[in-house]
Design an enzyme around this catalytic site. Structure first.
Site: not given
Ligand code: NCD
Length: 334
Positions: A54, A82, A104
């Site tokens: 998402r 890393k 991320r």
């Molecule tokens: C979260 C995440 O990945 O930090 N989800 C997200 O970004 N929608 C929460 C989770 O993974 O529990």
């Protein structure tokens, strides 16, 4: 504002400005062609070193709705280390001349480190247990829309606070906007020291459930838990899950929130996830305008100004689906 790494980077006023800007962008989403040329010619790289559906999709859509070019840089977490290899990856992306990198990473602090290696703006899309600032912004956006604001509202965040970047970001943002926050969960999943978080702590969900305006549930992060920190999933649900019985004790106007992905039957009963008070899909929907606001704020022309107040009324030329028109973008146009 050059990067967005943490909610701590934003003052309360800046936070509200981003929410206001997102409201303007939300209007664009409902047009027949939900696209404006605000970031035409700019490139955003999605560097997701950890899986995501998402968040990645939402950033991707946000960038495209602003007419930015989007490059998806896929890195399987197993092939990424890393240190040098991350640096090499980032320097390679940087050398291609991009304006923003959405990162991320499973390591806390990776996005901050990446800032040292690139001239692009860095957006933290979740790093380890540390921060997930756009999640907190979209949560504030959802609450503000539903309840009119956060000031004086009582928000319980229940679950695995220790392993949750969402909880850390949300606490910062909710407290900044004047909410009262209670963290709920077993001792093993709550921080040892929370005196400087500006929150209350409870180990008894039944004690708080009927009092709150917002019941925010966190996912049990089975991939991050390692050794068991509670006896069993069944016991977790019994004591800390928002079961059908507990949901009955919520106030009629209370909101049920979850960042997703949900473990139905663990932290939330399936029926409760679909309860009329659940705003889980509103949270997902809010992700796009929030990320449009963040990308625009970082990459748009200059500082955004009070033009945003008139955005809803201004006739904005939608970007044509195929042929970009080459008119220069007016200062401040979104
Ligand atoms: C979260 C995440 O990945 O930090 N989800 C997200 O970004 N929608 C929460 C989770 O993974 O529990």
């Amino acid at each position: 504002m050059r990067h967005l790494l943490s909610i701590a980077d934003l003052s309360a006023d800046e936070l509200v400005e981003l929410l206001d800007l997102a409201e303007s962008f939300d209007e664009i989403q409902h047009r027949s062609i939900p696209k404006v040329p605000a970031l035409r010619g700019k490139t955003v790289v999605m560097a997701f070193f950890e899986d995501s559906t998402r968040t990645r999709t939402s950033f991707d859509l946000a960038a495209r709705r602003l007419s930015a070019d989007v490059v998806n840089f896929s890195v399987s977490s197993s092939s990424t280390k890393k240190g040098e290899s991350l640096r090499d990856t980032v320097e390679t992306i940087d050398a291609m001349g991009v304006q923003a990198i959405v990162v991320r990473h499973s390591s806390s602090g990776a996005p901050r480190q990446i800032c040292e290696w690139t001239r692009a703006s860095v957006v933290n899309a979740g790093d380890g247990w540390h921060q997930h600032p756009t999640q907190a912004l979209l949560d504030c956006f959802t609450i503000r829309r539903r309840l009119g604001g956060l000031q004086g509202r009582h928000i319980a965040i229940c679950g695995d606070i220790n392993h949750s970047r969402v909880a850390r970001s949300d606490v910062d943002a909710f407290v900044k906007l004047g909410a009262r926050v209670t963290l709920v969960g077993p001792r093993t999943l709550l921080p040892d020291r929370w005196d400087d978080w500006g929150v209350d702590v409870s180990h008894d969900l039944d004690e708080v459930v009927s009092e709150v305006d917002v019941m925010y549930l966190l996912r049990i992060q089975q991939e991050r838990l390692g050794d068991a920190l509670f006896p069993s999933i069944r016991e977790y649900r019994t004591r800390w899950g928002l079961t059908v019985d507990r949901a009955r004790r919520l106030q009629p106007e209370a909101l049920i929130m979850h960042p997703g992905p949900m473990n139905r039957g663990v932290e939330i009963d399936p029926e409760v996830a679909d309860d009329g008070r659940s705003v889980v899909l509103d949270q997902v929907a809010a992700g796009v305008p929030i990320r449009m606001a963040v990308l625009y704020r970082l990459m748009g022309p200059g500082q955004f100004d009070d033009n945003r107040a008139t955005v809803g009324d201004v006739e904005l030329a939608p970007a044509s689906g195929h042929e970009p028109d080459n008119k220069p973008l007016a200062q401040g146009v979104i």
